[in-house]
Structures are given as structure tokens and as C-alpha cells.
Scaffold this motif. Structure first.
Motif, PDB file in Angstrom:
ATOM      1  N   GLY A 227       0.814  -1.214   0.000  1.00  0.00           N
ATOM      2  CA  GLY A 227       0.000   0.000   0.000  1.00  0.00           C
ATOM      3  C   GLY A 227       0.842   1.255   0.000  1.00  0.00           C
ATOM      4  N   ILE A 228       1.893   1.255   0.846  1.00  0.00           N
ATOM      5  CA  ILE A 228       2.775   2.426   0.892  1.00  0.00           C
ATOM      6  C   ILE A 228       3.483   2.620  -0.449  1.00  0.00           C
ATOM      7  CG2 ILE A 228       4.853   3.354   1.975  1.00  0.00           C
ATOM      8  CD1 ILE A 228       3.947   1.970   4.579  1.00  0.00           C
ATOM      9  N   SER A 229       3.939   1.514  -1.030  1.00  0.00           N
ATOM     10  CA  SER A 229       4.625   1.591  -2.324  1.00  0.00           C
ATOM     11  C   SER A 229       3.702   2.144  -3.409  1.00  0.00           C
ATOM     12  CB  SER A 229       5.131   0.207  -2.714  1.00  0.00           C
ATOM     13  OG  SER A 229       5.714   0.230  -3.996  1.00  0.00           O
ATOM     14  N   ASP A 230       2.470   1.644  -3.414  1.00  0.00           N
ATOM     15  CA  ASP A 230       1.509   2.149  -4.412  1.00  0.00           C
ATOM     16  C   ASP A 230       1.249   3.634  -4.216  1.00  0.00           C
ATOM     17  OD1 ASP A 230       1.349  -0.387  -5.433  1.00  0.00           O
ATOM     18  OD2 ASP A 230      -0.538  -0.905  -4.417  1.00  0.00           O
ATOM     19  N   PHE A 231       1.126   4.045  -2.953  1.00  0.00           N
ATOM     20  CA  PHE A 231       0.888   5.454  -2.653  1.00  0.00           C
ATOM     21  C   PHE A 231       2.044   6.323  -3.165  1.00  0.00           C
ATOM     22  CE2 PHE A 231       1.733   8.976   0.291  1.00  0.00           C
ATOM     23  CZ  PHE A 231       0.592   9.736   0.092  1.00  0.00           C
ATOM     24  N   GLN A 232       3.264   5.885  -2.850  1.00  0.00           N
ATOM     25  CA  GLN A 232       4.428   6.679  -3.283  1.00  0.00           C
ATOM     26  C   GLN A 232       4.517   6.756  -4.810  1.00  0.00           C
ATOM     27  OE1 GLN A 232       7.586   4.622  -1.278  1.00  0.00           O
ATOM     28  NE2 GLN A 232       7.437   5.934   0.569  1.00  0.00           N
ATOM     29  N   ARG A 233       4.191   5.660  -5.470  1.00  0.00           N
ATOM     30  CA  ARG A 233       4.252   5.662  -6.926  1.00  0.00           C
ATOM     31  C   ARG A 233       3.231   6.630  -7.530  1.00  0.00           C
ATOM     32  NH1 ARG A 233       4.039   0.769  -7.304  1.00  0.00           N
ATOM     33  NH2 ARG A 233       1.805   0.442  -7.694  1.00  0.00           N
TER      34      ARG A 233
END
Length: 281
Positions: A227-233
């Protein structure tokens, strides 16, 4: 009242009702205790009529004070739910001797009390119920291993013994309310081995639970990281140099409006944001 006898004296002549009354009093004194009886709460009675056809099987005498002909006989039964205990040694499926203590609750069939008295009698506990429970218990426990009786199958054994015994005594006008296994005693070495096995099984279950818990925690962290990775992307794609420059200008304008500051803005090169060098409070 008096009449002359042959010798010239007088004999008192008692009225007939005095004589009959005296005889009645003597009769009551002799038989009075057998003419009255009391049926207490939790009891019912049946009557044997000596000159009236014997036992009246369809008559169940209720509670209270009653009269009875002195030549008849009354039998009073306790019809409450009663409890008794039984201890016995039985053999398990693999032939080991097991000591078992159980309790059972029972009561006679009140509406058929006369038939119970005629078929079995007052000693139905010792002549019917107790022997039947012993026999059925031995039969049922012979189908199980000791460790099953000690741990997982106790309720199942209780249910089987209760069901079979209830059916067996029902046609003898008796009811079984419950059978409860109070204690199962195994040979000491076998009991220790079973307890050790159960402890190891419990530890294995605890270990499996811990593994499952850690696995779920790892899954939770993986989902959180994704989730964090998707948000940052997504955020990275939306932030452009033009947006950053515009936000910098907006922030500088807001700071310049402060009444407590003196702002000097100097260009920092082409395309760069303004620089605030200082201010007074």
C-alpha cells in the motif's frame, strides 16, 4: 333396667347400644392405626384390597390423609427424582482395567405405579435399575480405549449408557433422568503416559497457533508495504517541477504577509524558487 335372678337378686341389664359402642371402641383401639394413613409431598400410594380383587393397578392415591379398611394394605412410593451412585471396575477395548464412578437420577412412572408394584415391587432400584446400569456400562466402555474415556469421549459414553439403559427399564415402568460419569481412574503408568501425550498435543497446537499468527502478521506487513509503495508511486507521478515551483511561490507569498517579518527576496537563478533571507519579529 334390672331383672330378678333365680336367687332373688338383681342383674343389671345394659342397653344394647352401650354394648355395641363398647365393642366398636375396642375394635378401633385394635385396628385404628391401620385405618388411616398419610401420603406426604413427593409420594404416591397403591392399595392392595384383600377381599376386593387384590391390587388395584389403575388406582394411584394422591397426597393427603386417607382412610383404608383395616384388612387392606397400602404401599407408599417416593416419586421424587432420586439420585444414587455406583462404583465399578470395567475393561476397556484393549483389556485394561478401569475404575469408574458414576451417578444416576431416576424416578418411577407415576401414572403406572400399580403396574410397577405388581411387576417389580418397591425394591426396583436394587433389582432393576442398578444391575441394568452396571451391565450397560460394562458393555459400552468395552468399545473405547482408556485415553478416549479419560479425555475426549466421556460425554459420548454417558449418552450411550443413558440411552440404552433408559430403553431397557422403560417397559418396567421406570424413568431414568440422567447418568453422569463422575470419575475415571486408570492405572498409574497409563494415566501418566496419557497426560504426557495430551501435554505434547497441546504444545503442538500452541506451536501451530504461533506459526499461524506469525504468518498472518507477515501477510499484514506485506499488504501494508504494498500500500505504501503504491501510494508513493501515485504521488511521484503527480508531482511535477511546475507544481513544486507553484507551491513554493504560494508559500513565499504567505510568509511575506507576516507583520512580524521583513523579507528580502533574491532570485536564485533561472527557474529557481525565491529565497527568504531573514526577518524581524
Amino acid at each position: 333396667m334390672f331383672e330378678t335372678n333365680n336367687s332373688g337378686g338383681f342383674n343389671p341389664k345394659l342397653p344394647r347400644f352401650f354394648v355395641l359402642g363398647f365393642i366398636a371402641i375396642i375394635f378401633l383401639l385394635i385396628t385404628g392405626g391401620n385405618m388411616f394413613y398419610t401420603v406426604n409431598p413427593g409420594e404416591k400410594a397403591v392399595i392392595f384390597k384383600r377381599f376386593g380383587g387384590g391390587l388395584d393397578k389403575d388406582l394411584v392415591v394422591p397426597q393427603g390423609f386417607h382412610f383404608i379398611a383395616p384388612w387392606n394394605k397400602v404401599y407408599i412410593y417416593n416419586v421424587k427424582i432420586q439420585e444414587d451412585y455406583e462404583a465399578m471396575e470395567v475393561l476397556s477395548k484393549n483389556g485394561l482395567s478401569i475404575k469408574i464412578d458414576l451417578s444416576f437420577r431416576y424416578t418411577p412412572n407415576v401414572s403406572q405405579l400399580g403396574y410397577l408394584h405388581d411387576l417389580v415391587g418397591e425394591d426396583y432400584l436394587e433389582s432393576i435399575i442398578r444391575p441394568e446400569i452396571r451391565s450397560v456400562t460394562r458393555e459400552v466402555i468395552g468399545e473405547y480405549l482408556p485415553e478416549e474415556l479419560y479425555s475426549t469421549k466421556r460425554e459420548e459414553v454417558e449418552d450411550k449408557v443413558f440411552e440404552i439403559t433408559s430403553k431397557s427399564i422403560a417397559d418396567k415402568y421406570l424413568f431414568l433422568d440422567a447418568i453422569l460419569i463422575r470419575d475415571v481412574t486408570l492405572p498409574q503408568t497409563l494415566q501418566a503416559a496419557i497426560e504426557n501425550k495430551l501435554r505434547q498435543e497441546q504444545e503442538a497446537l500452541e506451536y501451530e497457533f504461533k506459526l499461524l499468527k506469525e504468518s498472518k502478521e507477515a501477510e499484514r506487513k506485506r499488504i501494508e508495504a504494498e500500500g505504501i509503495s503504491d501510494f508513493q508511486r501515485i504521488v511521484t507521478k503527480t508531482i511535477t517541477p511546475q507544481l513544486l515551483k507553484w507551491k513554493g511561490i504560494e508559500t513565499t507569498q504567505e510568509l511575506s504577509k507576516s507583520p512580524n517579518s521583513k523579507v528580502i527576496v533574491i532570485g536564485n537563478g533561472e527557474g529557481d524558487l525565491p529565497i527568504i533571507l531573514g526577518g524581524d519579529k
